[in-house]
Structure formats: structure tokens, C-alpha cells
Write a protein that holds these residues in place. Sequence first.
Motif, mmCIF file in Angstrom:
data_model
loop_
_atom_site.group_PDB
_atom_site.id
_atom_site.type_symbol
_atom_site.label_atom_id
_atom_site.label_comp_id
_atom_site.label_asym_id
_atom_site.label_seq_id
_atom_site.Cartn_x
_atom_site.Cartn_y
_atom_site.Cartn_z
ATOM 1 N N ALA A 126 0.616 -1.140 0.108
ATOM 2 C CA ALA A 126 0.036 0.091 -0.024
ATOM 3 C C ALA A 126 1.020 1.069 0.085
ATOM 4 N N CYS A 127 1.519 1.595 -1.215
ATOM 5 C CA CYS A 127 2.282 2.750 -1.236
ATOM 6 C C CYS A 127 1.284 3.865 -1.462
ATOM 7 N N TYR A 128 2.135 5.215 -1.575
ATOM 8 C CA TYR A 128 1.309 6.466 -1.814
ATOM 9 C C TYR A 128 1.858 7.028 -3.001
ATOM 10 N N TYR A 129 1.177 7.829 -3.888
ATOM 11 C CA TYR A 129 1.661 8.335 -5.098
ATOM 12 C C TYR A 129 1.206 9.856 -5.305
ATOM 13 N N ARG A 130 1.890 10.794 -5.343
ATOM 14 C CA ARG A 130 1.539 12.126 -5.530
ATOM 15 C C ARG A 130 2.311 12.517 -6.922
ATOM 16 N N ARG A 131 1.446 13.142 -7.856
ATOM 17 C CA ARG A 131 2.249 13.544 -9.185
ATOM 18 C C ARG A 131 1.897 15.087 -9.020
ATOM 19 N N ALA A 141 7.622 14.778 -15.198
ATOM 20 C CA ALA A 141 8.359 15.273 -13.986
ATOM 21 C C ALA A 141 9.248 14.127 -13.751
ATOM 22 N N LYS A 142 10.285 14.361 -12.903
ATOM 23 C CA LYS A 142 11.204 13.343 -12.294
ATOM 24 C C LYS A 142 10.419 12.859 -11.266
ATOM 25 N N THR A 143 10.399 11.495 -10.769
ATOM 26 C CA THR A 143 9.970 11.019 -9.721
ATOM 27 C C THR A 143 10.736 10.486 -8.578
ATOM 28 N N VAL A 144 10.686 10.961 -7.436
ATOM 29 C CA VAL A 144 11.540 10.523 -6.367
ATOM 30 C C VAL A 144 10.751 9.585 -5.669
ATOM 31 N N ILE A 145 11.503 8.111 -5.624
ATOM 32 C CA ILE A 145 10.650 7.036 -4.992
ATOM 33 C C ILE A 145 11.402 6.759 -3.261
ATOM 34 N N TYR A 146 10.565 6.975 -2.316
ATOM 35 C CA TYR A 146 11.104 7.064 -1.146
ATOM 36 C C TYR A 146 10.697 5.847 -0.483
ATOM 37 N N PHE A 147 11.934 5.341 0.678
ATOM 38 C CA PHE A 147 11.819 4.307 1.438
ATOM 39 C C PHE A 147 12.172 4.560 2.691
ATOM 40 N N HIS A 148 11.130 4.496 3.639
ATOM 41 C CA HIS A 148 11.454 4.964 5.021
ATOM 42 C C HIS A 148 11.929 4.208 5.787
ATOM 43 N N GLY A 149 12.165 4.532 7.275
ATOM 44 C CA GLY A 149 12.769 3.886 8.092
ATOM 45 C C GLY A 149 11.852 2.739 8.714
ATOM 46 N N ASN A 150 12.549 2.005 9.697
ATOM 47 C CA ASN A 150 12.139 0.696 10.132
ATOM 48 C C ASN A 150 10.744 0.890 10.930
ATOM 49 N N GLY A 151 10.695 1.894 12.186
ATOM 50 C CA GLY A 151 9.515 1.908 12.988
ATOM 51 C C GLY A 151 8.585 2.813 12.519
ATOM 52 N N GLU A 152 8.851 3.106 11.062
ATOM 53 C CA GLU A 152 7.722 4.203 10.354
ATOM 54 C C GLU A 152 6.791 3.522 9.388
ATOM 55 N N VAL A 153 5.836 4.261 8.994
ATOM 56 C CA VAL A 153 5.050 3.749 8.018
ATOM 57 C C VAL A 153 4.569 5.035 7.068
ATOM 58 N N VAL A 154 4.278 4.719 5.897
ATOM 59 C CA VAL A 154 3.834 5.705 4.909
ATOM 60 C C VAL A 154 3.135 7.135 5.608
ATOM 61 N N GLY A 209 8.011 20.559 -7.888
ATOM 62 C CA GLY A 209 8.041 19.945 -9.350
ATOM 63 C C GLY A 209 8.216 18.694 -9.545
ATOM 64 N N TYR A 210 8.175 17.813 -8.481
ATOM 65 C CA TYR A 210 8.722 16.421 -8.996
ATOM 66 C C TYR A 210 7.448 15.379 -8.277
ATOM 67 N N ASN A 211 7.297 14.313 -9.137
ATOM 68 C CA ASN A 211 6.271 13.294 -8.418
ATOM 69 C C ASN A 211 7.100 12.691 -7.308
ATOM 70 N N CYS A 212 6.212 12.164 -6.346
ATOM 71 C CA CYS A 212 6.550 11.514 -5.489
ATOM 72 C C CYS A 212 5.892 9.909 -5.113
ATOM 73 N N LEU A 213 6.589 8.923 -4.949
ATOM 74 C CA LEU A 213 6.064 7.614 -4.531
ATOM 75 C C LEU A 213 6.479 7.291 -3.366
ATOM 76 N N MET A 214 5.916 7.178 -2.217
ATOM 77 C CA MET A 214 6.280 6.776 -1.054
ATOM 78 C C MET A 214 5.978 5.054 -0.835
ATOM 79 N N ALA A 215 7.042 4.709 -0.920
ATOM 80 C CA ALA A 215 7.165 2.986 -0.962
ATOM 81 C C ALA A 215 6.746 2.466 0.335
ATOM 82 N N GLU A 216 5.711 1.380 0.535
ATOM 83 C CA GLU A 216 5.607 0.794 1.782
ATOM 84 C C GLU A 216 6.115 -0.665 1.847
ATOM 85 N N TYR A 217 6.345 -1.303 2.827
ATOM 86 C CA TYR A 217 7.075 -2.584 2.716
ATOM 87 C C TYR A 217 6.039 -3.542 3.236
ATOM 88 N N ARG A 218 6.218 -4.752 2.993
ATOM 89 C CA ARG A 218 5.326 -5.991 3.349
ATOM 90 C C ARG A 218 5.019 -5.805 4.954
#
Length: 253
Positions: free
Chosen positions: A40-45, A50-63, A78-87
Motif C-alpha cells: 500500500a504505497c502512496y503516489y503524488r504527481r 516530471a522526475k519521480t522520487v521514490i522514498y523508502f522510509h525507516g524501520n519503525g515508520e509507515v507511509v 515540481g517532482y512526482n513522489c512515490l512513498m514506498a511501503e513494505y510488506r
Amino acid sequence: MSDTSTVLDHAIIAARYFYPRSARIDEPYWVDAADGSRLACYYRRAAPDAKTVIYFHGNGEVVSDYLPDFPEWFVHAGYNCLMAEYRGYGMSTGRPALAGMLDDVERIIDSLGVPDNRVVLFGRSIGSLYALHGGAKRPQLAGLILESGISDISERFFMRVQPEELGMSRENLVSELKTHFDYARKLSVFQGRTLILHTQHDELVPVHHAKRLHAAAPEPKQLEIFERGGHNDIFMWNREAYMALVEAFVASA
């Protein structure tokens, strides 16, 4: 054990190494993980080209911890952003798998359907392991940002899990960790730009990790060590300088 057939995905490691928690987000961006679970990731355009930043957060965090401000920052720049989530994190199904989740990184990148040279991977803390892997698998990506990143994973690994609990020797377990998380090998093949951010007084991942990552990365590369803040408040203490560095980096990548 997961489909990767490595002891690193043993249930004992998953239970002790990861700190997942459930949290809902509006309009999740679903990505199918390599093991069949759904992320369950999150994507803002900002704009289709535009360039896209894919962000992988820290261990005790969630999107959801980063919403709405973090992706809105990139969109405003001016950039797209995809917040990656883990299993197993947030609204994702499945359970965390230290090595298995490496296989999810390319699936997240591919979900965008954009050229690699328009993508920047950004990993914080444990997320640096997955961003690093993405850079190695996709060396033509535009850029790689590692914040409070980990070089030698074994330094903290053995604080949580002992080899005998997994039925193997320390030597063999270290070898398995190196097989999947050799930061120097992974950085050596990356062809894009690299930015490494850390604090001098990081209490969880000491600053020598950043220095090793920087030494292993090919040019062009940049290392910024902040005097203020620690592992979990680097952004808070250095917000203005941090944002300026990241924005300039993405623009030049």
C-alpha cells in the motif's frame, strides 16, 4: 521462510528486526510484491513528465507518518513522489522479509512506467538498504539519496539475532548477509549521482556508515554530515539545509 530461499527471511529475523504497524491512508497506490502480497504505497504527481522520487522510509515508520507534508514538498518543488511501503506495514499485506523485500524494489520502480533516468531513489535508515539495491539493479537511474544509511548491516544485526538460533555459524550468516547486502559492490555499479546525508551524532547508525557509503560510491557524489540532530530528528534539526540539498540534487540528477 519466503520464496527467496534464504535464512535471512526466517520468521525469527522478521519478528526481531522489523517494527511494522498498521495505519490507513487515503487512496493507496497498490503494487504487487514479489511474494504475492500487496504493498500500500502512496503516489503524488506533479506532472506526467516530471522526475519521480521514490522514498523508502525507516524501520519503525509507515507511509502515513509522512503524509501529507513530505510528498507535498516534492510536488511543490515540481517532482512526482512515490512513498514506498513494505510488506506488513501500513495497509500492506504479508510480513516483512529482510532479503525478500529486495525483490519488491524493481516492482515498485516498474509500476511507474517511466524511464529510469527520470527516477531518483531516496532511502532513509533501513530504507537505504532497499534504495541501494534499486541503484544496483537499475544503474541508469538518475540519482540515489541515502539518509542515515547503513553500510555494514551486520553491525546491528547480531544485536537482535544470534546465528545458533537459525541453526548456522556466525561465519555463514555473515556470508549470507554480504551476499544480499554488500553495499560496496552495489554502489560500484551505480552510474547516477549519489547524495549521502547523516548526522555527526547519530546514536543508532554511527556516522562511519555514511563515510563508508561515500567512499564506495563512484563520482559524482556528495556527502553532507550535519552537526545537529540524531538518527530520528535529522530532518527536524536541519530542515532548511536538508530540503535545499535534496531539491538541488534532484534538479541536477
